[in-house]
Design a protein around this motif. Sequence first.
Motif, short mmCIF file in Angstrom:
data_model
loop_
_atom_site.label_atom_id
_atom_site.label_comp_id
_atom_site.label_asym_id
_atom_site.label_seq_id
_atom_site.Cartn_x
_atom_site.Cartn_y
_atom_site.Cartn_z
N ARG A 86 8.25 5.75 -7.76
CA ARG A 86 8.84 7.10 -7.64
C ARG A 86 7.76 8.14 -7.38
N SER A 87 6.58 7.92 -7.98
CA SER A 87 5.50 8.89 -7.76
C SER A 87 5.03 8.86 -6.30
N CYS A 88 5.35 7.77 -5.58
CA CYS A 88 5.01 7.68 -4.15
C CYS A 88 6.17 8.19 -3.29
N GLY A 89 7.27 8.56 -3.91
CA GLY A 89 8.38 9.10 -3.14
C GLY A 89 9.52 8.13 -2.87
N PHE A 90 9.50 6.95 -3.49
CA PHE A 90 10.61 6.01 -3.29
C PHE A 90 11.75 6.29 -4.27
N GLY A 91 12.95 5.97 -3.87
CA GLY A 91 14.10 6.14 -4.77
C GLY A 91 14.40 4.83 -5.49
N VAL A 92 13.97 4.71 -6.72
CA VAL A 92 14.21 3.49 -7.51
C VAL A 92 14.71 3.94 -8.88
N TYR A 93 15.82 3.37 -9.34
CA TYR A 93 16.42 3.80 -10.61
C TYR A 93 16.86 2.57 -11.41
N GLU A 137 10.15 -7.59 -9.94
CA GLU A 137 9.20 -6.63 -9.38
C GLU A 137 9.01 -6.85 -7.88
N ASN A 138 8.93 -8.12 -7.49
CA ASN A 138 8.74 -8.43 -6.07
C ASN A 138 9.92 -7.94 -5.23
N LEU A 139 11.13 -8.18 -5.76
CA LEU A 139 12.33 -7.80 -5.00
C LEU A 139 12.49 -6.28 -4.97
N MET A 140 12.07 -5.61 -6.05
CA MET A 140 12.11 -4.13 -6.04
C MET A 140 11.28 -3.61 -4.86
N MET A 141 10.12 -4.24 -4.64
CA MET A 141 9.24 -3.76 -3.57
C MET A 141 9.79 -4.14 -2.19
N ALA A 142 10.22 -5.40 -2.05
CA ALA A 142 10.73 -5.84 -0.73
C ALA A 142 11.94 -4.99 -0.32
N ALA A 143 12.76 -4.61 -1.30
CA ALA A 143 13.98 -3.86 -0.99
C ALA A 143 13.67 -2.46 -0.45
N LEU A 144 12.44 -2.01 -0.63
CA LEU A 144 12.07 -0.68 -0.13
C LEU A 144 12.06 -0.62 1.39
N PHE A 166 2.96 -10.76 -5.67
CA PHE A 166 3.56 -9.43 -5.48
C PHE A 166 3.31 -8.87 -4.09
N LEU A 167 2.29 -9.43 -3.41
CA LEU A 167 1.97 -8.91 -2.08
C LEU A 167 3.05 -9.29 -1.07
N LEU A 168 3.83 -10.29 -1.42
CA LEU A 168 4.96 -10.65 -0.57
C LEU A 168 5.89 -9.43 -0.46
N GLY A 169 6.28 -8.90 -1.59
CA GLY A 169 7.20 -7.75 -1.60
C GLY A 169 6.56 -6.51 -0.99
N SER A 170 5.30 -6.24 -1.36
CA SER A 170 4.72 -4.97 -0.90
C SER A 170 4.38 -5.01 0.59
N LEU A 171 3.95 -6.19 1.09
CA LEU A 171 3.66 -6.28 2.53
C LEU A 171 4.96 -6.18 3.34
N LEU A 172 6.04 -6.78 2.81
CA LEU A 172 7.32 -6.68 3.52
C LEU A 172 7.78 -5.22 3.59
#
Length: 455
Positions: free
Chosen positions: A198-205, A166-173, A96-102
């Motif tokens: 969303r609690s961090c302020g990202f728009g994900v639906y 989950e990984n792609l949701m994060m990378a797409a941010l 998952f760190l792949l997505g979040s670091l990206l």
Amino acid sequence: MEYYQIEGGVPLQGEYRVKGAKNAALPILAATICKGGVHEIYDCPRIGDALILTRILEQLGAGVSWEKDCLIIDSRSLTGNAVPKELMEKLRSSVFLLGSLLARTGEATVYRPGGCKIGKRPIDIHINGLRELGFEILEDEEKVTCRGKCRGGRFHLSYPSVGATENLMMAALSGESQTILENCATEPEIIDLQGFLRSCGFGVYGAGTSRIFIEGSRGKNDSMYFIMEDRIEAATYLMAIAGTGGEGILTNIRPELLEEVLTVLVRMGVPLRKYGDRIWVKKPDDGLGRTALKSPGILMTAPYPGFPTDCQPQLLTLATKAKGLTTIREEIFDSRFTHKKDLMKMGANIEICGKNAIIKGTDVLYGRSVSARDLRGGAALVLAGLMAEGITRVEDIYHIERGYEDFPQGISQLGGLIETKNERETKEKSESIGEIAGIDFTDGSHICRAVPSCI
Ligand code: EPU
């Protein structure tokens, strides 16, 4: 070496509060670095995998501390974007760190993730998705390096992989335009990740459906979040109570998360009641006070809302004592009957034919020395030990501790007889008893069955 010693045959009774979900906590921990901030995560389970993931976060420069059941992650300043190989290989969720670091730095270097050996578990869907979303990928046998920014647009997952979603949701941010992920997994833990982002302020639906929309950041950094309850832990305890012929109440569990598992348990004759966020369970009775589990017939694992693969090994254990023939088809992983051999040693009657396990119910299981080979298979062996006559020793319990916070404590709270023991201590005690009694215990083949109760 630590192991569990279980004295079987005691009906579990009482109340147990279900803990925070492992499979929600792990992606959320990784997601705490998507944006710099101070994140208070409540109800985070203190399990092996979460502890390793927090060590990785520390190595990447985040501050990590615990205050009772609140985990505080301060990700305001990161110092690196490469995950150390030796930690990466300790768990699957390091991916998952792949997505979040990206999302945070636009670059990430990771190694092939580890985790339970329950099948091949490639990461091709993760990588294909990242490539399609515009990231540059350099990969070899061991290492994957990704760079860039998400360009937005649509990506259709070839299979609804939980981790890839989950990984792609994060990378797409990391993108400025909207990204749409299609054919996503719909597991409740993905909704929890969306809630955290969303609690961090990202728009994900859209999480919880097969189409997820990601719009990137809208200010706000810090967050306070409660991890959802662990539906798999809940199912494990429900089966332990029913299988030992007990009666109990689980709290902090929304029954709707477990619909398919509850349906199967009802098919097995297990009386259940659901109210609010509680489930009451009792032994199936034959009218003469004896536990009488019935076979649920044929069932197969499937992505949510189907029967969860993470409950399959525990159900297989339950089926070993259910009257009739049960067929369980494992559709998600190609090697998830790892505890079959040990169950057979305990007296179960199981045959594996390709993806199917065919179980003929038997009246009695016998305590034996067995080894956990993965997380859920290990938990299923603990269940077998609780349902068996005599004493069971479960070795390699680190597999179980990766995903269950203090399992022996939970079982003991319900009256089960389980202890964590240490090989060296046991050996020393046994040797001195052996000396007194003139018995040679040094070959390790015993498990203190002969030890007097005063020890
Ligand atoms: N798959 C691929 N390519 C990929 C990704 C997955 O072929 O790129 C295949 C896998 O090999 C597997 C299937 O797709 O056969 C499902 O894998 P998925 O990606 O959905 O699973 P995961 O993300 O690796 C999560 C849970 C698992 C749970 C599965 C299925 C976490 C941290 N792990 O794994 O949990 O079994 O979803 O529900 O969320 C457990 O808790 O014991 C556990 C293994």
